[in-house]
Design an enzyme around this catalytic site. Structure first.
Site, PDB file in Angstrom:
ATOM      1  N   SER A  92      -9.425   1.181   3.162  1.00 10.97           N
ATOM      2  CA  SER A  92      -8.662   2.060   2.290  1.00 10.97           C
ATOM      3  C   SER A  92      -7.582   1.347   1.482  1.00 10.97           C
ATOM      4  CB  SER A  92      -8.012   3.170   3.116  1.00 10.97           C
ATOM      5  OG  SER A  92      -7.111   2.658   4.083  1.00 10.97           O
ATOM      6  N   LYS A 137       0.830  -1.199   0.000  1.00  9.35           N
ATOM      7  CA  LYS A 137       0.000   0.000   0.000  1.00  9.35           C
ATOM      8  C   LYS A 137       0.867   1.253   0.000  1.00  9.35           C
ATOM      9  CE  LYS A 137      -3.885   1.833   2.815  1.00  9.35           C
ATOM     10  NZ  LYS A 137      -4.641   1.579   4.062  1.00  9.35           N
ATOM     11  N   GLY A 183      -7.005   0.494  10.070  1.00 10.31           N
ATOM     12  CA  GLY A 183      -7.360   1.304  11.238  1.00 10.31           C
ATOM     13  C   GLY A 183      -8.846   1.261  11.540  1.00 10.31           C
ATOM     14  N   GLY A 184      -9.631   0.882  10.519  1.00 11.05           N
ATOM     15  CA  GLY A 184     -11.078   0.756  10.703  1.00 11.05           C
ATOM     16  C   GLY A 184     -11.638  -0.263   9.736  1.00 11.05           C
ATOM     17  N   GLY A 185     -10.851  -1.330   9.508  1.00 13.23           N
ATOM     18  CA  GLY A 185     -11.249  -2.355   8.553  1.00 13.23           C
ATOM     19  C   GLY A 185     -10.558  -2.231   7.213  1.00 13.23           C
ATOM     20  N   SER A 186      -9.509  -1.410   7.113  1.00 10.91           N
ATOM     21  CA  SER A 186      -8.936  -1.057   5.808  1.00 10.91           C
ATOM     22  C   SER A 186      -8.183  -2.178   5.110  1.00 10.91           C
ATOM     23  CB  SER A 186      -8.014   0.161   5.954  1.00 10.91           C
ATOM     24  OG  SER A 186      -8.766   1.316   6.229  1.00 10.91           O
TER      25      SER A 186
END
Length: 610
Positions: A293, A216, A314-317
């Site tokens: 993301s 990434k 960080g939130g499901g990325s």
């Protein structure tokens, strides 16, 4: 001027109507005391729905402009916060000390003699996978590449030539895949040549030697630009690798480039309209989002460009795009994989993790990347990876926790498939236990406060100097983050202490917690999304619903594809476990792979080994 004022009036009317509708329940006018160790609800409350008008094109541009004015900050954004219950922390009286970093010491384990070392276990896993009867399509995994190299059918250099040809084709296709946004022919060939020489001399460095991987764009990779999905960062080529990049090089992997991402990790769709990136397309249906993301990482694996990619979560990325693209994603325990050399957007919620073609490939990546790093402050006391107990014929002795109220808060097609997956695990000898998941609304709100506050803090200089270069959705999320106060942040971290305590109690009774991976499947791309981006609060909530608990408390989670909708979009299942128990995730995940009787071939797929 008249159309502008009319649009503004419509936007405010939408907000007002939503506010009235959301305010018909009992108003929060007093503190709700939370007793230490006692849940504030039964743990079986249905999740709340978020509210916000789906925005794209001119309405999004207008709303973002208003949100970042004095009127927006004092009137519009507070209203939006209240409508979505983000003021919840104001009304909670929590006495636990705050936990700002969800780092958990590994439990003292009884020393058992390892019957097999990790490498032996992984080799046996790969053997099992290669011998599994499969008459239909299957993704080419690490084992397939190694077989070609060991037999001499292909060399890493020949594979590199195929990858370069595929990357060129990706850029010319209509629509372009936009999975890999930076790559360099000479770099790929150089690594492939070195790997080819090692195989010729029968001295490969590891199970990843010669394996194509991508990382990434939020992770430093020499010599690429460290842009993190933006149009303004990374103006010069990077000169220093992140720790994970270095470990991949030392393992002999072929880094094929850096992958696309949602700008600065601020969304869950992967929509990125800026000039350097464009929006990555879902290989199963290019008219749908990949999820974010880590959008490009999931698209690259699902499209066959590489069997392994790295993302951040960080939130499901990691788990959301893996789920939407029908591949495997792992978010390890907080601190498991070093974050040194990654953009520290949210220091308390984010973890690095692999996106892979299979659970076996995820276990291989875990065995190589999970290690304490003196350059990274977390995970320094983590236990050594142990996989000796994942090779079992059944799941006898495992207790799998399900909160059915929470489990069922998803689309009907997802629920039907995931319920059958639970029955499959039961048939293999696991017992399914109904467990409470207390204060999940508090978890949802507290996680949003933590991740957005930390991102707003880190991006404050960028917000001031590069505001006009940011995507509209990023500007809107940072405007929302500006509403949170120090009191909100501290209370959110007090809630983290409570939630981690509840999980410790839950994991004394069960080995895992089971949920669907996401509450919805990959959303459709609208034409205006490609030009301006989009913002859809409901889609964001449905994407993140089952993800936030893991990020907020630091427990690991694994997503595995288990089926497809009637229109062919992937459906995935999530398994979560206590801190540092990734092994049980792999054990259950391997059995979930057996549940899916067929793997559908993505609409966009490159067979690099053909």
């Amino acid at each position: 001027m008249a159309p502008l004022l009319l649009s503004l009036a419509v936007a405010l009317l939408l907000l007002y109507l939503g506010f009235v509708r959301r305010s018909t329940g009992t108003p929060r006018t007093a503190f709700h005391r939370r007793e230490p160790g006692r849940a504030g609800d039964s743990g079986h409350q249905p999740p709340r729905n978020a509210w916000g008008p789906p925005l794209s094109g001119f309405p999004l541009r207008l709303f973002v402009h208003v949100a970042n004015t004095a009127f927006g900050q004092f009137c519009v954004m507070p209203l939006l916060l209240r409508m979505n219950n983000f003021t919840l922390m104001h009304y909670l009286d929590i006495h636990e000390d705050p936990t700002f970093i969800p780092e958990v010491a590994a439990e003292g384990r009884k020393e058992k003699p390892e019957t097999k070392n990790t490498l032996e276990v992984l080799k046996q896993l790969m053997e099992t996978r290669s011998h599994r009867a499969n008459t239909g399509f299957s993704f080419k995994g690490i084992q397939d590449y190694l077989n070609c190299y060991r037999t001499g059918e292909l060399t890493p250099f020949q594979v590199a030539k195929n990858i370069i040809s595929s990357l060129e084709d990706c850029e010319k296709s209509n629509p372009p895949l936009r999975a890999i946004v930076q790559w360099d022919r000479a770099q790929i060939q150089k690594m492939a040549e070195a790997s080819t020489t090692r195989y010729r001399n029968k001295c490969p460095l590891s199970l990843l030697d010669g394996i194509p991987v991508c990382l990434k764009e939020e992770i430093k990779v020499v010599p690429y630009h460290f842009r993190a999905g933006t149009a303004y960062l990374g103006t010069e080529p990077e000169t220093e690798d992140a720790t994970v990049t270095r470990k991949l090089r030392e393992a002999g992997a072929i880094i094929i480039g850096v992958s696309n991402m949602h700008e600065l990790g601020t969304g869950t769709t992967g929509c990125n309209p800026n000039r350097f990136h464009g929006t990555a397309r879902n290989p199963y249906n290019p008219q749908h989002f990949t999820g974010g993301s880590s959008s490009g990482s999931a698209a690259a694996v699902a499209a066959g460009l590489c069997p392994l990619a790295l993302g951040t979560d960080g939130g499901g990325s990691v788990r959301i795009p893996a789920s939407f693209c029908g591949v495997v994603g792992l978010k390890g325990t907080f601190g498991l994989i070093s974050g040194h050399g990654c953009l520290p957007l949210s220091y308390s919620t984010a973890s690095l993790g692999p996106i892979c073609t299979s659970v076996t490939d995820a276990a291989i990546a875990y065995s190589i990347l999970a290690e304490p790093d003196p350059l990274y402050p977390y995970g320094l006391q983590q236990p050594k990876p142990s996989l000796s107990e994942i090779l079992t014929p059944d799941l006898k002795g495992l207790k799998l926790g399900v909160n059915w109220t929470f489990f069922k808060a998803c689309d009907a097609e997802i629920l039907a498939v995931c319920q059958k997956a639970v029955e499959h695990l039961q048939a293999l000898g696991a017992s399914v236990v109904d467990v409470p998941l207390p204060e999940m609304e508090e978890v949802r709100v507290a996680h949003v406060i933590c991740i957005l506050s930390e991102m707003r803090d880190f991006l404050q200089p960028d917000f001031n100097t590069h505001f006009q270069q940011m995507n509209l959705e990023t500007r809107l999320n940072l405007a929302l983050a500006s509403q949170f106060t120090a009191l909100d942040y501290i209370k959110a971290n007090r809630q983290r202490t409570r939630s981690m305590s509840f999980l410790r109690e839950i994991f004394t009774n069960v080995n895992c917690i089971l949920t669907p991976a996401t509450a919805c499947t990959a959303p459709r791309i609208q034409d205006s999304d490609l030009l301006t981006g989009n913002n859809n609060v409901l889609t964001t909530l449905q994407s993140m619903r089952y993800m936030q608990l893991g990020n907020f408390t630091g427990i690991p989670g694994l997503v595995v594809p288990v089926g497809y909708t009637a229109t062919g979009l992937p459906i995935s299942f999530q398994v979560m476990a206590k801190w540092w128990d990734e092994a049980v995730l792999f054990r259950v995940g391997l059995k979930l792979e057996e549940f899916r009787d067929t793997t559908r071939k993505p609409a966009i797929y490159y067979d690099i080994l053909a």
